[in-house]
Write a protein that holds these residues in place. Structure first.
Motif, PDB file in Angstrom:
ATOM      1  N   LYS A  25       2.650  -4.786   2.913  1.00 34.25           N
ATOM      2  CA  LYS A  25       2.332  -3.619   1.915  1.00 34.25           C
ATOM      3  C   LYS A  25       1.436  -2.735   2.929  1.00 34.25           C
ATOM      4  CE  LYS A  25       2.905  -6.225  -2.463  1.00 34.25           C
ATOM      5  NZ  LYS A  25       1.920  -6.867  -3.442  1.00 34.25           N
ATOM      6  N   TYR A  26       0.541  -3.276   3.663  1.00 34.86           N
ATOM      7  CA  TYR A  26      -0.075  -2.365   4.501  1.00 34.86           C
ATOM      8  C   TYR A  26       0.880  -1.545   5.337  1.00 34.86           C
ATOM      9  CZ  TYR A  26      -4.963  -3.555   3.541  1.00 34.86           C
ATOM     10  OH  TYR A  26      -6.461  -3.667   2.805  1.00 34.86           O
ATOM     11  N   GLN A  27       1.673  -2.484   6.080  1.00 35.66           N
ATOM     12  CA  GLN A  27       2.681  -1.462   7.117  1.00 35.66           C
ATOM     13  C   GLN A  27       3.529  -0.597   6.205  1.00 35.66           C
ATOM     14  OE1 GLN A  27       3.873  -5.262   8.651  1.00 35.66           O
ATOM     15  NE2 GLN A  27       3.281  -4.684  10.567  1.00 35.66           N
ATOM     16  N   LYS A  76       2.107   2.572  -6.368  1.00 37.36           N
ATOM     17  CA  LYS A  76       2.307   3.451  -5.406  1.00 37.36           C
ATOM     18  C   LYS A  76       2.082   4.871  -5.424  1.00 37.36           C
ATOM     19  CE  LYS A  76       6.646   2.679  -5.376  1.00 37.36           C
ATOM     20  NZ  LYS A  76       8.162   2.857  -5.065  1.00 37.36           N
ATOM     21  N   GLY A  77       1.143   5.452  -4.445  1.00 36.28           N
ATOM     22  CA  GLY A  77       0.820   6.781  -4.605  1.00 36.28           C
ATOM     23  C   GLY A  77       0.201   7.230  -3.462  1.00 36.28           C
ATOM     24  N   HIS A 116      -0.940   4.570  -0.538  1.00 33.08           N
ATOM     25  CA  HIS A 116      -1.190   3.394  -0.801  1.00 33.08           C
ATOM     26  C   HIS A 116       0.074   2.754  -1.286  1.00 33.08           C
ATOM     27  CE1 HIS A 116      -1.422   2.846  -5.336  1.00 33.08           C
ATOM     28  NE2 HIS A 116      -1.819   4.315  -5.149  1.00 33.08           N
ATOM     29  N   VAL A 117       0.236   1.337  -1.403  1.00 31.50           N
ATOM     30  CA  VAL A 117       1.129   0.492  -1.906  1.00 31.50           C
ATOM     31  C   VAL A 117       0.612  -0.571  -2.587  1.00 31.50           C
ATOM     32  CG1 VAL A 117       3.396  -1.030  -1.219  1.00 31.50           C
ATOM     33  CG2 VAL A 117       3.055   1.390  -0.171  1.00 31.50           C
ATOM     34  N   ASP A 118       0.701  -0.607  -3.861  1.00 29.60           N
ATOM     35  CA  ASP A 118       0.031  -1.930  -4.486  1.00 29.60           C
ATOM     36  C   ASP A 118      -1.343  -1.720  -4.143  1.00 29.60           C
ATOM     37  OD1 ASP A 118       0.100  -3.903  -6.492  1.00 29.60           O
ATOM     38  OD2 ASP A 118       0.386  -5.363  -5.122  1.00 29.60           O
ATOM     39  N   GLY A 119      -2.075  -0.815  -4.026  1.00 31.22           N
ATOM     40  CA  GLY A 119      -3.404  -0.556  -3.898  1.00 31.22           C
ATOM     41  C   GLY A 119      -3.917  -0.709  -2.375  1.00 31.22           C
TER      42      GLY A 119
END
Length: 374
Positions: A25-27, A76-77, A116-119
């Motif tokens: 998710k970070y990547q 996501k955002g 961000h993805v899932d925070g």
């Protein structure tokens, strides 16, 4: 504590970068941020409106986020709205159309944004110079100082090292090019839905701005932020309108104005945890209500800050995961080619550090019948 004796921690607290899904998710967020950063950097040309370029950055972020994890219920955002700060402006310039300026050849532009993805947050910033193939003089000094400082930090971000070991070397890196780190700019540990964790790295020692000593640990994540100036490194507010805000979640107040209550309701629904720009809010009543929210400290402003007129400010920001094989850089793009500073690093300790590889070399497996090396 649950009945079976296990600690009832939340999933957010338990999941760090030892979990492959968190790293992924970070990547993914990092790839989105890098895509937007490259798009805006390529579009920074003579005559372009800064407001339009900021809108391009946010549109690219949202479009790229829409292509990943399709069909899954996952938040996501934008984690930080696109800002483009010019020349002696240190950061947070994300103007409304009516307050925008056009870029000119030779302008030094700091582009800063995040997704961000899932925070799981990925922040990134780079510096470009409009219309100049070869970058010389003090512009080159500022860009090279930022690069060498960033290269220094990533080599020292290792499990077991302390934040206090970094600051002196960062100062040496920046001062080698006749520059100063901008006061108050720090690198933070990042966690889920958080861009400002408790572990902090300061870029220079300033009286009264000390931070608590900490030790870096395996599987932590950090946002490295380097902002350097050809001047004294003292940023100040002028009269530029602030447009970037963040909800202060711990603060409560019974707002009297209807427009303020409407503004806070919409912000808590659309941007409960991440910074946002007034560019995203079209309703003038909501914009009016934001002033009241700031007055009662329900929103934290990110003011536009400046160095002295005539100075040059450069920025590099990237995110790093501390992994067993070494630091894993998930955001950040290369500075433009053609930087020709006439200064160089001479400090022997720093020169030796900058020669070190980022990744650990994998040990060779011993040949059959050969004893492994101690």
């Amino acid at each position: 504590m649950s009945d079976d004796g296990k600690d009832d921690r939340t999933e957010e607290e338990e999941l760090d970068c030892s979990h492959p899904e968190v790293v992924n998710k970070y990547q993914q967020a990092g790839a989105v941020a890098n895509e937007a950063l490259k798009a805006v950097a390529a579009a920074c040309q003579d005559g372009k409106s800064v407001a339009d370029l900021c809108a391009l950055g946010d549109e690219t972020l949202n479009a790229a986020l829409g292509k990943i994890y399709k069909g899954k219920k996952m938040e996501k955002g934008i984690a930080f709205p696109t800002c483009i700060s010019i020349n002696n402006c240190c950061g947070h310039f994300s103007p409304l159309k009516e307050d925008s300026v056009d870029l000119k050849k030779g302008d030094v532009c700091k582009i800063d944004l995040g997704a961000h993805v899932d925070g799981y947050v990925a922040l990134a910033a780079t510096t470009v110079v409009v219309g100049e193939g070869e970058i010389t003089g003090r512009k080159a000094d500022a860009l090279q100082a930022a690069k060498v400082a960033a290269d220094t930090i990533i080599r020292l971000l290792q499990p077991g090292k302390k934040n206090s070991e970094l600051t002196g070397l960062i100062e040496k890196a920046v001062e080698a090019f006749g520059c100063k780190s901008v006061d108050g700019v720090v690198s933070h540990q990042i966690k889920r839905y958080s861009t400002d964790g408790t572990k902090v790295i300061i870029n220079k020692n300033v009286p009264g701005q000390q931070v608590e000593e900490c030790t870096f640990e395996l599987h932590e994540a950090y946002a490295v932020d380097v902002v350097v100036s050809t001047g004294e490194g003292k940023a100040r507010e002028l009269d530029t309108k602030c447009t970037v805000f963040k909800r202060a979640p711990d603060n409560k107040y019974n707002l009297k104005m209807k427009s303020a209550r409407e503004a806070l309701f919409k912000i808590e629904k659309s941007h409960p945890k991440m910074p946002f720009s007034l560019r995203e809010i079209d309703d003038p009543r909501v914009r009016l209500g934001i002033t009241e929210c700031v007055r009662h400290e329900l929103l934290q402003p990110h003011p536009v800050l400046y160095e002295r007129d005539g100075e040059v400010v450069a920025q590099i920001k990237f995110c790093v995961l501390l992994m067993p094989s070494g630091p894993l850089k998930i955001t950040g793009v290369d500075l433009p080619e053609g930087i020709k500073s006439d200064k160089t690093v001479e400090d022997e300790e720093l020169v030796a550090l900058l020669k070190q590889p980022l990744k650990k070399k994998k040990a060779k497996k011993p040949a059959e019948g050969e004893a492994p090396k101690a």
